[in-house]
Design an enzyme around this catalytic site. Structure first.
Site, PDB file in Angstrom:
ATOM      1  N   PHE A 149       0.813  -1.223   0.000  1.00 36.14           N
ATOM      2  CA  PHE A 149       0.000   0.000   0.000  1.00 36.14           C
ATOM      3  C   PHE A 149       0.843   1.267   0.000  1.00 36.14           C
ATOM      4  O   PHE A 149       0.369   2.328  -0.384  1.00 36.14           O
ATOM      5  CB  PHE A 149      -0.939   0.015   1.230  1.00 36.14           C
ATOM      6  CG  PHE A 149      -0.281   0.508   2.490  1.00 36.14           C
ATOM      7  CD1 PHE A 149      -0.210   1.869   2.773  1.00 36.14           C
ATOM      8  CD2 PHE A 149       0.307  -0.367   3.407  1.00 36.14           C
ATOM      9  CE1 PHE A 149       0.410   2.340   3.927  1.00 36.14           C
ATOM     10  CE2 PHE A 149       0.933   0.082   4.551  1.00 36.14           C
ATOM     11  CZ  PHE A 149       0.988   1.446   4.808  1.00 36.14           C
ATOM     12  N   LYS A 173      -1.160  -7.294  -9.114  1.00 38.02           N
ATOM     13  CA  LYS A 173      -2.115  -7.379  -7.995  1.00 38.02           C
ATOM     14  C   LYS A 173      -1.676  -6.313  -6.993  1.00 38.02           C
ATOM     15  O   LYS A 173      -0.822  -6.539  -6.148  1.00 38.02           O
ATOM     16  CB  LYS A 173      -2.051  -8.787  -7.359  1.00 38.02           C
ATOM     17  CG  LYS A 173      -3.318  -9.250  -6.673  1.00 38.02           C
ATOM     18  CD  LYS A 173      -3.846  -8.333  -5.578  1.00 38.02           C
ATOM     19  CE  LYS A 173      -3.135  -8.469  -4.280  1.00 38.02           C
ATOM     20  NZ  LYS A 173      -3.526  -7.427  -3.294  1.00 38.02           N
ATOM     21  N   CYS A 281       9.364   1.865   3.588  1.00 42.05           N
ATOM     22  CA  CYS A 281      10.278   0.763   3.908  1.00 42.05           C
ATOM     23  C   CYS A 281      11.683   1.276   4.147  1.00 42.05           C
ATOM     24  O   CYS A 281      12.501   0.588   4.740  1.00 42.05           O
ATOM     25  CB  CYS A 281      10.281  -0.283   2.804  1.00 42.05           C
ATOM     26  SG  CYS A 281      11.040   0.340   1.312  1.00 42.05           S
TER      27      CYS A 281
HETATM   28  P1  NAD Z   1       1.501  -6.548   3.113  1.00 46.40           P
HETATM   29  O1  NAD Z   1       2.525  -7.617   3.238  1.00 46.40           O
HETATM   30  O2  NAD Z   1       0.369  -6.533   4.076  1.00 46.40           O
HETATM   31  O3  NAD Z   1       0.822  -6.597   1.653  1.00 46.40           O
HETATM   32  C1  NAD Z   1       1.598  -6.612   0.475  1.00 46.40           C
HETATM   33  C2  NAD Z   1       0.799  -7.322  -0.619  1.00 46.40           C
HETATM   34  O4  NAD Z   1       0.582  -8.690  -0.232  1.00 46.40           O
HETATM   35  C3  NAD Z   1      -0.575  -6.724  -0.874  1.00 46.40           C
HETATM   36  O5  NAD Z   1      -0.833  -6.722  -2.252  1.00 46.40           O
HETATM   37  C4  NAD Z   1      -1.509  -7.666  -0.126  1.00 46.40           C
HETATM   38  O6  NAD Z   1      -2.787  -7.747  -0.701  1.00 46.40           O
HETATM   39  C5  NAD Z   1      -0.803  -9.001  -0.245  1.00 46.40           C
HETATM   40  N1  NAD Z   1      -1.089  -9.894   0.896  1.00 46.40           N
HETATM   41  C6  NAD Z   1      -1.384  -9.529   2.166  1.00 46.40           C
HETATM   42  N2  NAD Z   1      -1.592 -10.622   2.922  1.00 46.40           N
HETATM   43  C7  NAD Z   1      -1.413 -11.694   2.130  1.00 46.40           C
HETATM   44  C8  NAD Z   1      -1.490 -13.107   2.352  1.00 46.40           C
HETATM   45  N3  NAD Z   1      -1.775 -13.615   3.541  1.00 46.40           N
HETATM   46  N4  NAD Z   1      -1.253 -13.926   1.312  1.00 46.40           N
HETATM   47  C9  NAD Z   1      -0.952 -13.429   0.095  1.00 46.40           C
HETATM   48  N5  NAD Z   1      -0.873 -12.096  -0.169  1.00 46.40           N
HETATM   49  C10 NAD Z   1      -1.094 -11.232   0.842  1.00 46.40           C
HETATM   50  O7  NAD Z   1       2.300  -5.157   3.138  1.00 46.40           O
HETATM   51  P2  NAD Z   1       1.695  -3.693   3.204  1.00 46.40           P
HETATM   52  O8  NAD Z   1       1.152  -3.455   4.559  1.00 46.40           O
HETATM   53  O9  NAD Z   1       0.826  -3.427   2.036  1.00 46.40           O
HETATM   54  O10 NAD Z   1       3.009  -2.825   2.994  1.00 46.40           O
HETATM   55  C11 NAD Z   1       3.873  -2.475   4.026  1.00 46.40           C
HETATM   56  C12 NAD Z   1       5.039  -3.427   4.116  1.00 46.40           C
HETATM   57  O11 NAD Z   1       5.766  -3.431   2.882  1.00 46.40           O
HETATM   58  C13 NAD Z   1       6.060  -3.012   5.158  1.00 46.40           C
HETATM   59  O12 NAD Z   1       6.521  -4.154   5.825  1.00 46.40           O
HETATM   60  C14 NAD Z   1       7.169  -2.383   4.347  1.00 46.40           C
HETATM   61  O13 NAD Z   1       8.444  -2.395   4.963  1.00 46.40           O
HETATM   62  C15 NAD Z   1       7.148  -3.236   3.134  1.00 46.40           C
HETATM   63  N6  NAD Z   1       7.791  -2.586   2.002  1.00 46.40           N
HETATM   64  C16 NAD Z   1       8.987  -3.062   1.607  1.00 46.40           C
HETATM   65  C17 NAD Z   1       9.644  -2.462   0.557  1.00 46.40           C
HETATM   66  C18 NAD Z   1      10.973  -2.978   0.091  1.00 46.40           C
HETATM   67  O14 NAD Z   1      11.362  -2.671  -1.028  1.00 46.40           O
HETATM   68  N7  NAD Z   1      11.670  -3.765   0.877  1.00 46.40           N
HETATM   69  C19 NAD Z   1       9.054  -1.378  -0.099  1.00 46.40           C
HETATM   70  C20 NAD Z   1       7.802  -0.927   0.334  1.00 46.40           C
HETATM   71  C21 NAD Z   1       7.179  -1.552   1.387  1.00 46.40           C
END
Ligand code: NAD
Length: 498
Positions: A149, A173, A281
């Site tokens: 997000f 997605k 992140c």
């Molecule tokens: P999230 O892990 O909740 O969701 C990421 C994606 O995974 C979304 O599209 C979501 O729909 C999907 N998802 C969620 N639960 C799932 C499940 N159980 N099974 C399969 N798919 C699932 O992350 P978020 O809250 O959207 O984003 C924040 C996180 O992303 C933080 O931990 C942040 O550090 C990380 N992030 C990392 C980077 C990087 O490059 N390392 C960059 C941006 C954000």
């Protein structure tokens, strides 16, 4: 109520699963739209559309593929203000920050426009008698991206721009919390001349993700999100024979040496710790002053700055940051602050009960600042992802170097110092993927690669830069002998260069 469906075969498609999620306006707390959650069958339809469109797209020469991306770049730049407003209205970040989100994505599109050059293979003339040896980079076919997000414009573009440039078809997605900008980007790609089906967007949750992970037609998956999900996607995707790269959570440290320019260090901590409400992140969430005097000076300067942070709706051009993305996330961040107090850290600035007049139901939170955080505490070990900065006091440089090096996350790290020797030693020895020297958010530019280490990254290759071209192509190596008529008889020994 506005309904957000999917984008399949070059056009909007209403959701048909009967399942959906709420998209909030974080400024007011209201539900502003419903986003459809795709069923397995809907995802399969998107994959089929991508599979049908991919061969012709791969056969379109790289310069023509680049021209589509160039036109997309122009259209997105023309619409940047509207896109930024749309992004802020679902995410909550300030409009200026949303413009940055879009711009950092477009920079990877610019990089991908260089694809005719980037795709060039190697050629060795006369590697043997009449033998030429060369390598080709060919697209994988259908690939998918699952994005978080917190950068709803930048990260989808980091994924689809290089993938499409390489001749793949893409199924995106995006996050179900702020899906409107990725949907609009898909429309703009069609306006730019991308053939229908080459990029499809499916909205949804685990059901949609699992459908992508297990479908044999999807050859590669790129994921960005939290580490637990990153690990799940990595292991499941690999078990299904896919190429997978997953980028996870973070706990980015900023070391402040006694010789640092303290005003510069404080400015950096305020921006990198609290910008976007800490929902980045690469946000700095741990400050590590070296020595008691440095720590005391840092705290004296930090406290008034955190107390005077200006928090406002995402439309307020004077605001330092806006609301958090959802009530659920706000509650999670507040709970971490409660936990830190219980664990014995000293809460020097408490923003938990911040309320914004006129926006009482918005997901706002004031800046929080902890001192004396210890490495065994959960608030140190875990990612909070909110406007909460922890200060961990280190006695000396070696302890400051150990902290980020031994932390289970390894995304970004920074050191503030005036000493070149210290900076060089830190850069070389720290066990973290991206390093800043007097630079708090060391997100590499598009032509370098982005990727964290340890539990911040799963897989072998980074995002954007040259690694993106490697990730989204397979290498074919050709050994070719001309003239073909040469007669040498059968040789039963493996050919060598003896
Ligand atoms: P999230 O892990 O909740 O969701 C990421 C994606 O995974 C979304 O599209 C979501 O729909 C999907 N998802 C969620 N639960 C799932 C499940 N159980 N099974 C399969 N798919 C699932 O992350 P978020 O809250 O959207 O984003 C924040 C996180 O992303 C933080 O931990 C942040 O550090 C990380 N992030 C990392 C980077 C990087 O490059 N390392 C960059 C941006 C954000």
């Amino acid at each position: 109520m506005r309904q957000i469906g999917h984008f399949i075969d070059g056009k909007a498609a209403a959701g048909g699963s009967g399942r959906s999620g709420d998209v909030f306006n974080p400024n007011t707390g209201e539900v502003q739209a419903k986003v459809a959650f795709a069923s397995k069958a809907e995802v399969e339809r998107a994959i089929a559309s991508a599979e049908a469109a991919q061969p012709a797209w791969a056969a379109t020469n790289p310069q023509r593929r680049a021209r589509v991306l160039l036109r997309f770049l122009e259209l997105a730049q023309k619409e940047a203000n509207e896109l930024a407003q749309l992004l802020s209205s679902e995410h909550g970040k300030t409009i200026a920050d949303s413009k940055g989100d879009i711009q950092r994505g477009l920079e990877v599109v610019e990089f991908a426009c260089g694809i005719p050059h980037l795709l060039k293979g190697e050629f060795s003339e006369s590697a043997g008698p009449g033998i030429d040896l060369f390598s080709l980079r060919q697209p994988l076919g259908v690939v998918a991206g699952i994005t978080p997000f917190n950068f709803p414009a930048m990260i989808p573009m980091w994924k689809f721009a290089p993938a499409l440039a390489c001749g793949n078809a893409f199924v995106l997605k995006p996050s179900e919390r702020d899906p409107s900008v990725p949907m609009r980007l898909a429309e703009l790609l069609i306006e730019a001349g991308l053939p229908a089906g080459v990029l499809n967007v499916v909205n949804g949750d685990k059901e949609a993700v699992d459908a992508l992970l297990t479908d044999a037609r999807v050859k590669a998956i790129g994921f960005v999100g939290s580490s637990a999900i990153a690990e799940y996607i990595y292991t499941t995707g690999c078990a299904h024979g896919k190429r997978v790269q997953c980028f996870g959570g973070a706990k980015n440290h900023m070391v402040v040496m006694p010789d640092a320019d303290m005003d510069q260090a404080v400015d950096a901590l305020i921006g990198a710790g609290y910008g976007s409400g800490g929902e980045r992140c690469m946000a700095v969430s741990v400050a590590v002053p070296v020595g008691k005097k440095t720590a005391d000076v840092l705290m004296d300067k930090l406290i008034p700055r955190v107390e005077s942070l200006k928090i406002g709706p995402s439309t307020d051009t004077q605001a330092d940051y806006g609301p958090l993305v959802t009530k659920m996330h706000l509650d999670k961040v507040r709970t971490y602050v409660d936990l830190g107090i219980k664990e014995g850290a000293k809460l020097r600035v408490d923003g938990r009960n911040f309320k914004l007049q006129g926006y009482e139901n918005g997901f706002f939170m004031g800046g929080c600042l902890f001192d004396d955080v210890q490495p065994h505490m959960r608030i140190y070990k875990e990612e909070i992802f909110g406007p909460v900065l922890s200060v961990v006091r280190a006695e000396d440089y070696e302890e400051a170097l150990r902290l980020p090096s031994e932390h289970e996350y390894g995304n970004g790290v920074a050191i503030f110092t005036r000493d070149g020797d210290t900076a060089r030693d830190f850069t070389s020895r720290v066990n973290v993927g991206m390093v800043g020297v007097n630079f708090a958010i060391p997100v590499p530019l598009a032509y370098y690669t982005f990727g964290g280490w340890k539990r911040s990254g799963f897989g072998d290759l980074n995002q954007h830069g040259p690694d993106a071209v490697r990730f989204y192509t397979k290498t074919k190596t050709v050994t070719s002998r001309w003239p073909s008529g040469r007669k040498e008889g059968a040789d039963f020994v493996i050919p060598t260069m003896k």
